[in-house]
Design a protein around this motif. Structure first.
Motif, PDB file in Angstrom:
ATOM      1  N   LYS A   1      -8.053 122.752  28.514  1.00  0.00           N
ATOM      2  CA  LYS A   1      -7.547 122.080  27.324  1.00  0.00           C
ATOM      3  C   LYS A   1      -6.331 121.243  27.699  1.00  0.00           C
ATOM      4  O   LYS A   1      -5.540 121.626  28.561  1.00  0.00           O
ATOM      5  CB  LYS A   1      -7.159 123.105  26.250  1.00  0.00           C
ATOM      6  CG  LYS A   1      -8.331 123.952  25.765  1.00  0.00           C
ATOM      7  CD  LYS A   1      -7.901 124.937  24.687  1.00  0.00           C
ATOM      8  CE  LYS A   1      -9.076 125.778  24.209  1.00  0.00           C
ATOM      9  NZ  LYS A   1      -8.690 126.733  23.148  1.00  0.00           N
ATOM     10  N   LEU A   2      -6.212 120.111  27.037  1.00  0.00           N
ATOM     11  CA  LEU A   2      -5.073 119.210  27.232  1.00  0.00           C
ATOM     12  C   LEU A   2      -4.161 119.306  26.023  1.00  0.00           C
ATOM     13  O   LEU A   2      -4.620 119.230  24.877  1.00  0.00           O
ATOM     14  CB  LEU A   2      -5.569 117.765  27.399  1.00  0.00           C
ATOM     15  CG  LEU A   2      -4.506 116.657  27.346  1.00  0.00           C
ATOM     16  CD1 LEU A   2      -3.513 116.784  28.502  1.00  0.00           C
ATOM     17  CD2 LEU A   2      -5.179 115.277  27.354  1.00  0.00           C
TER      18      LEU A   2
ATOM     19  N   VAL B   1     -10.167 116.238  19.115  1.00  0.00           N
ATOM     20  CA  VAL B   1      -8.726 115.967  19.181  1.00  0.00           C
ATOM     21  C   VAL B   1      -8.101 116.411  17.869  1.00  0.00           C
ATOM     22  O   VAL B   1      -8.504 115.951  16.797  1.00  0.00           O
ATOM     23  CB  VAL B   1      -8.428 114.469  19.419  1.00  0.00           C
ATOM     24  CG1 VAL B   1      -6.922 114.219  19.406  1.00  0.00           C
ATOM     25  CG2 VAL B   1      -9.048 113.996  20.725  1.00  0.00           C
ATOM     26  N   ILE B   2      -7.133 117.320  17.942  1.00  0.00           N
ATOM     27  CA  ILE B   2      -6.426 117.782  16.740  1.00  0.00           C
ATOM     28  C   ILE B   2      -4.954 117.403  16.872  1.00  0.00           C
ATOM     29  O   ILE B   2      -4.297 117.761  17.855  1.00  0.00           O
ATOM     30  CB  ILE B   2      -6.560 119.300  16.560  1.00  0.00           C
ATOM     31  CG1 ILE B   2      -8.017 119.663  16.239  1.00  0.00           C
ATOM     32  CG2 ILE B   2      -5.643 119.801  15.443  1.00  0.00           C
ATOM     33  CD1 ILE B   2      -8.275 121.144  16.095  1.00  0.00           C
TER      34      ILE B   2
ATOM     35  N   LEU C   1     -10.796 115.866  34.844  1.00  0.00           N
ATOM     36  CA  LEU C   1     -10.507 117.290  34.737  1.00  0.00           C
ATOM     37  C   LEU C   1     -11.493 118.063  33.870  1.00  0.00           C
ATOM     38  O   LEU C   1     -11.375 119.277  33.733  1.00  0.00           O
ATOM     39  CB  LEU C   1      -9.081 117.483  34.186  1.00  0.00           C
ATOM     40  CG  LEU C   1      -7.954 116.950  35.075  1.00  0.00           C
ATOM     41  CD1 LEU C   1      -6.610 117.121  34.375  1.00  0.00           C
ATOM     42  CD2 LEU C   1      -7.941 117.670  36.420  1.00  0.00           C
ATOM     43  N   ASN C   2     -12.446 117.346  33.266  1.00  0.00           N
ATOM     44  CA  ASN C   2     -13.431 118.007  32.391  1.00  0.00           C
ATOM     45  C   ASN C   2     -12.741 118.740  31.249  1.00  0.00           C
ATOM     46  O   ASN C   2     -12.998 119.913  30.967  1.00  0.00           O
ATOM     47  CB  ASN C   2     -14.309 118.973  33.191  1.00  0.00           C
ATOM     48  CG  ASN C   2     -15.523 119.440  32.395  1.00  0.00           C
ATOM     49  OD1 ASN C   2     -16.022 118.722  31.530  1.00  0.00           O
ATOM     50  ND2 ASN C   2     -15.998 120.645  32.674  1.00  0.00           N
ATOM     51  N   ILE C   3     -11.850 118.018  30.555  1.00  0.00           N
ATOM     52  CA  ILE C   3     -11.142 118.551  29.395  1.00  0.00           C
ATOM     53  C   ILE C   3     -12.127 118.820  28.265  1.00  0.00           C
ATOM     54  O   ILE C   3     -13.016 118.010  28.001  1.00  0.00           O
ATOM     55  CB  ILE C   3     -10.068 117.534  28.923  1.00  0.00           C
ATOM     56  CG1 ILE C   3      -9.034 117.275  30.024  1.00  0.00           C
ATOM     57  CG2 ILE C   3      -9.401 118.021  27.642  1.00  0.00           C
ATOM     58  CD1 ILE C   3      -8.212 118.467  30.396  1.00  0.00           C
ATOM     59  N   GLN C   4     -11.958 119.951  27.569  1.00  0.00           N
ATOM     60  CA  GLN C   4     -12.861 120.313  26.485  1.00  0.00           C
ATOM     61  C   GLN C   4     -12.272 120.075  25.093  1.00  0.00           C
ATOM     62  O   GLN C   4     -13.015 119.990  24.120  1.00  0.00           O
ATOM     63  CB  GLN C   4     -13.263 121.782  26.617  1.00  0.00           C
ATOM     64  CG  GLN C   4     -14.013 122.098  27.900  1.00  0.00           C
ATOM     65  CD  GLN C   4     -15.298 121.312  28.035  1.00  0.00           C
ATOM     66  OE1 GLN C   4     -16.155 121.371  27.162  1.00  0.00           O
ATOM     67  NE2 GLN C   4     -15.439 120.559  29.113  1.00  0.00           N
ATOM     68  N   SER C   5     -10.956 119.998  25.001  1.00  0.00           N
ATOM     69  CA  SER C   5     -10.322 119.739  23.713  1.00  0.00           C
ATOM     70  C   SER C   5      -8.897 119.265  23.948  1.00  0.00           C
ATOM     71  O   SER C   5      -8.326 119.472  25.025  1.00  0.00           O
ATOM     72  CB  SER C   5     -10.317 120.987  22.819  1.00  0.00           C
ATOM     73  OG  SER C   5      -9.568 122.023  23.427  1.00  0.00           O
TER      74      SER C   5
END
Length: 247
Positions: A3-4, A79-80, A49-53
């Motif tokens: 997660k980012l 994206v929140i 980086l294969n970010i998921q959220s």
């Protein structure tokens, strides 16, 4: 799952990459009033980086935040963007108009004020020194003061004939030269302000921000807890409680 997390302030952009609740990468850069350009330069790295959220805390204006969101949509993941609410996850905002409270302050209080039986004083020692109070799950409001360096800069700009170079804010003793008198006086003023708040209403003290360790040294009587990544913790908690969170 990676997660980012983004913290976009008035002068700096910080980011964290977490995997299984552990920080695996952290960065912070000055954005020179152009955070979107800085973020654009980081996008290729984030894509690898294969970010998921993505969770975002931003103090920018509405237009700038919309631009940031458009950039992040290129990652093709949820994206929140955190927002201040009159009430969220049980915590009530003490501002008459909640949208006027800085999202960074709200998230920092949200990170710690989760026990209705405890009272808190949350202080962010950053670009400004902010003090927020909470009785259990009720945020009471707070105070905003110029930080150490803003006060020193104001003296430099408004005091004729006195040069005040950088020096350490290293003790509270009376200064025996002008440079020390300035630095010790500024530090004394901020420490005394915090002590006044705590004397008026005793509570658990939590410090965060770049100068947290410095202030903790002079507030040992209050057994301060230093939390370097308090905003990240608040952002993660906000994300976990969000109705659109599908992670």
């Amino acid at each position: 799952m990676k997660k980012l997390w983004l913290d976009i302030g008035n002068t700096r952009l910080k980011y964290w990459i977490t995997q299984d609740h552990e920080i695996v990468e952290h960065g912070a850069e000055m954005h020179l009033q152009s955070p979107a350009d800085l973020l654009l330069g980081l996008m290729q790295h984030f894509k690898k980086l294969n970010i998921q959220s993505v969770g975002v805390s931003s103090v920018l204006d509405l237009g700038s935040n919309q631009h940031i969101r458009q950039l992040l949509q290129r990652l093709k993941v949820p994206v929140i963007c955190a927002q201040v609410h009159a009430q969220y996850a049980g915590l009530s905002c003490g501002y008459d108009q909640p949208h006027q409270l800085g999202i960074d302050r709200w998230l920092q209080v949200l990170a710690v004020a989760q026990d209705p039986s405890k009272n808190y004083c949350v202080i962010s020692c950053g670009t400004a020194l902010t003090i927020d109070l909470a009785d259990g799950l009720q945020h009471l409001g707070g105070y905003i003061l110029p930080n150490l360096y803003l006060q020193r800069d104001a003296l430099i700009q408004n005091t004729k004939g006195i040069k005040i170079p950088d020096a350490a804010f290293d003790n509270l003793q009376p200064g025996r030269n002008t440079i020390d008198a300035v630095h010790h006086g500024i530090l004394l003023g901020l420490v005394s302000s915090i002590e006044k708040v705590l004397a008026t209403s005793p509570r658990e003290l939590v410090l965060t921000g770049g100068d947290a360790a410095l202030f903790a040294e002079y507030l040992q009587a209050y057994q301060p807890r230093v939390e370097p990544d308090l905003l990240l913790k608040g952002l993660q908690y906000f994300f976990s409680q969000h109705p659109d969170n599908k992670a």
